[in-house]
Design an enzyme around this catalytic site. Structure first.
Site, PDB file in Angstrom:
ATOM      1  N   ASP A 131      42.783  45.782  38.094  1.00 50.05           N
ATOM      2  CA  ASP A 131      43.761  45.759  39.181  1.00 50.05           C
ATOM      3  C   ASP A 131      44.929  46.687  38.869  1.00 50.05           C
ATOM      4  O   ASP A 131      45.610  46.510  37.863  1.00 50.05           O
ATOM      5  CB  ASP A 131      44.263  44.325  39.376  1.00 50.05           C
ATOM      6  CG  ASP A 131      44.910  44.090  40.735  1.00 50.05           C
ATOM      7  OD1 ASP A 131      45.620  44.996  41.218  1.00 50.05           O
ATOM      8  OD2 ASP A 131      44.703  43.011  41.322  1.00 50.05           O
ATOM      9  N   CYS A 156      45.620  45.249  47.853  1.00 48.96           N
ATOM     10  CA  CYS A 156      44.483  44.573  47.222  1.00 48.96           C
ATOM     11  C   CYS A 156      43.437  44.084  48.218  1.00 48.96           C
ATOM     12  O   CYS A 156      42.256  44.393  48.087  1.00 48.96           O
ATOM     13  CB  CYS A 156      45.006  43.406  46.395  1.00 48.96           C
ATOM     14  SG  CYS A 156      43.730  42.540  45.466  1.00 48.96           S
ATOM     15  N   ASP A 167      40.890  48.367  41.971  1.00 48.56           N
ATOM     16  CA  ASP A 167      41.037  48.210  43.419  1.00 48.56           C
ATOM     17  C   ASP A 167      41.942  49.287  44.004  1.00 48.56           C
ATOM     18  O   ASP A 167      41.701  49.789  45.095  1.00 48.56           O
ATOM     19  CB  ASP A 167      41.528  46.806  43.789  1.00 48.56           C
ATOM     20  CG  ASP A 167      42.831  46.398  43.108  1.00 48.56           C
ATOM     21  OD1 ASP A 167      43.307  47.117  42.203  1.00 48.56           O
ATOM     22  OD2 ASP A 167      43.372  45.327  43.476  1.00 48.56           O
ATOM     23  N   HIS A 168      42.982  49.666  43.281  1.00 48.27           N
ATOM     24  CA  HIS A 168      43.924  50.693  43.743  1.00 48.27           C
ATOM     25  C   HIS A 168      44.749  51.154  42.559  1.00 48.27           C
ATOM     26  O   HIS A 168      44.577  50.671  41.435  1.00 48.27           O
ATOM     27  CB  HIS A 168      44.833  50.149  44.856  1.00 48.27           C
ATOM     28  CG  HIS A 168      45.449  48.823  44.512  1.00 48.27           C
ATOM     29  ND1 HIS A 168      46.385  48.674  43.516  1.00 48.27           N
ATOM     30  CD2 HIS A 168      45.235  47.580  45.007  1.00 48.27           C
ATOM     31  CE1 HIS A 168      46.730  47.407  43.418  1.00 48.27           C
ATOM     32  NE2 HIS A 168      46.035  46.711  44.307  1.00 48.27           N
TER      33      HIS A 168
END
Length: 514
Positions: A12, A57, A324-325
């Site tokens: 994450d 997210c 995720d990013h």
């Protein structure tokens, strides 16, 4: 027949330029140690031009696990439901005989048409996506993790997230060089790793699919000892930003909102004040802590990799590592994952095939997107890729390299309507459905199209850090029109096609592949 295992590792907020294998290949200073990720890079293929197709997210994970662009799955922000009709990876894996296990989270709000308005899942930021078998959930409210910490004899504070306050302190102004109150033995990264090892040992060598999620290096930016002191702030790359926040804010109305509104409390437990006013020393300290959190995750992955080695499963397992990013980390005076700048959207992707890897150690420059992960996994397992899927299988990259007809641009989107913790829509005076942007980016140019705000256009060759907006420069008017046309064509090509390949006729229902 050789058994097939899949390990999908989803961290994450890990941005793409914090991958040492690529840093070394580019001759840059290797400021970060990740020996286990390095091993994965040496044995697999690293994709250097990889993006999430949306942030934050919830939307990002919806795209990752459905293979759909934001414009099609429409879970446009955290707190916005995901339509039940979309086939996700978990459900698709059941169709090929797997019971897909999930450790971590997906930040998915359920379709309200499938349950009661009183469903407790509507009182949290997100829950778990249908189709997966949770074997170590972090959602809702991190209760499984906090319960595990308490079960191990650690006294939880009344406000449970205060375990991420620095040791010996009741408040923190911002970036800190102090360790977290929680020892590494009880960190969330250790929790996920223990859940993974428990699951894998329980499988006893049977084929598996495991989504292994980690919460880090997501904030709060505080690390357990010894990771808090593993890196020196002076060794960290400096943030890339204008001389002051006001210069950044002048670029665009959306940028102004975020520069003015980002608060330190979202990144440092208990902190107050503006995130845009952190000075360079504080940002370097924050980056040192961020690297410590990354190395902790890497050490945890080493335990999982060692178990696969010891049990003879390493060579039977497709391993995909991604995030995720990304995270701004002070670039453009911003924190978090927002807007349109590269640090929010560019993320790592490493894929190690089972057995021998024809392109082991390769760094691939082709443009890849988070929506490509789902079809890659299904393709590898011999499953059918849904016609509605916007992504493409990456398997050719593992053996032969980039296909001739591969995409020539990156595409990503962002929706900035109001949610309970951020209100850009109200600040900008826009309607809810006016709060969207899409990006078309190639090797030379980056175009940002807004539904109801002025566009942005950057010449990446001369302005790689996106400081100068050329959208209103007459010399670039023709190019801006060309990229607006590309954006329109991209959206037309990828309109929902769930049923458009079917035909009725005198012989009954038929199905076309192209």
């Amino acid at each position: 027949m050789r058994k097939k295992n899949v390990l999908l590792i989803v961290v994450d907020q890990w941005r793409a330029d914090f991958v040492p294998h690529v840093l070394r290949a580019d001759g840059k200073i290797d400021f970060l140690k990740t020996p286990n990720l390095d091993r994965l890079c040496r044995e697999g293929v690293t994709f250097r031009n990889h993006v999430t197709t949306c942030v934050p997210c919830g939307p990002a994970r919806a795209s990752l696990l459905t293979g759909l662009y934001l414009m099609n799955h429409r879970a446009v922000q955290n707190t916005v439901p995901l339509d039940q009709r979309h086939l996700n990876l978990g459900k698709a894996l059941r169709g090929v005989g797997y019971d897909p296990a999930l450790i971590g989270y997906t930040t998915t709000v359920p379709d309200p048409r499938t349950t009661s308005p009183n469903d407790p899942r509507f009182r949290v930021l997100g829950d778990l996506m249908d189709g997966f078998h949770p074997v170590g959930a972090f959602e809702p409210n991190m209760e499984g993790y906090f319960g595990w910490v308490a079960q191990n004899g650690f006294d939880l504070p009344e406000h449970r997230p205060d375990i991420w306050l620095p040791e010996g302190e009741d408040a923190v102004a911002g970036a800190t060089d102090r360790p977290s109150r929680i020892p590494k033995e009880f960190s969330d990264s250790t929790f996920f790793t223990e859940r993974a090892l428990t699951y894998l040992k329980g499988r006893d060598g049977k084929p598996f699919f495991l989504h292994l999620g980690y919460y880090r290096p997501h904030p709060p930016f505080v690390a357990s000892a010894p990771y808090h002191a593993m890196y020196r702030p002076e060794d960290m790359p400096a943030p890339i930003r204008a001389a002051n926040p006001d210069i950044e804010a002048a670029q665009h109305p959306l940028m102004k909102f975020y520069v003015d509104s980002i608060r330190r409390g979202s990144f440092f437990q208990g902190a107050e004040g503006s995130g845009a006013t952190l000075d360079e020393a504080e940002l370097r300290q924050m980056r040192a802590t961020y690297c410590g959190l990354i190395t902790e995750v890497d050490d945890c992955l080493g335990r999982v990799f060692s178990y696969l080695d010891e049990t003879g499963q390493w060579d039977d397992t497709l391993i995909i590592f991604t995030s995720d990013h990304g995270e701004q980390l002070g670039d453009h005076h911003l924190l978090g994952k927002i807007g349109y700048n590269d640090p929010s959207f560019r993320i790592p992707l490493v894929i190690k095939d089972a057995g021998e890897n024809a392109r082991a150690g390769a760094i691939e420059s082709g443009f890849t997107e988070s929506i490509d992960v789902m079809p890659t996994i299904l393709d590898w397992l011999g499953g059918k890729i849904p016609h509605a899927c916007d992504g493409l299988s990456l398997l050719p990259f593992l053996s032969e390299g980039r296909p001739q007809d591969w995409r020539t641009e990156l595409h990503y989107e962002y929706d900035f309507r109001d949610v309970y913790y951020s209100e850009p829509q109200s600040f900008l005076g826009l309607g809810m459905n006016d709060c969207s942007l899409c990006v078309i980016q190639d090797e030379r140019y980056k175009y940002v199209h807004f539904a109801a705000l002025p566009p942005l256009f950057f010449d990446l060759r001369h302005d790689p850090n996106e400081f100068t907006n050329l959208a209103d420069d007459p010399a670039y008017a023709a190019l801006v029109r060309d990229y607006a046309q590309k954006a329109l064509s991209w959206r037309l090509k990828h309109a929902d096609r769930t049923l458009t390949h079917y035909r009725s006729g005198p012989e009954g229902l038929s199905e076309r592949s192209h």
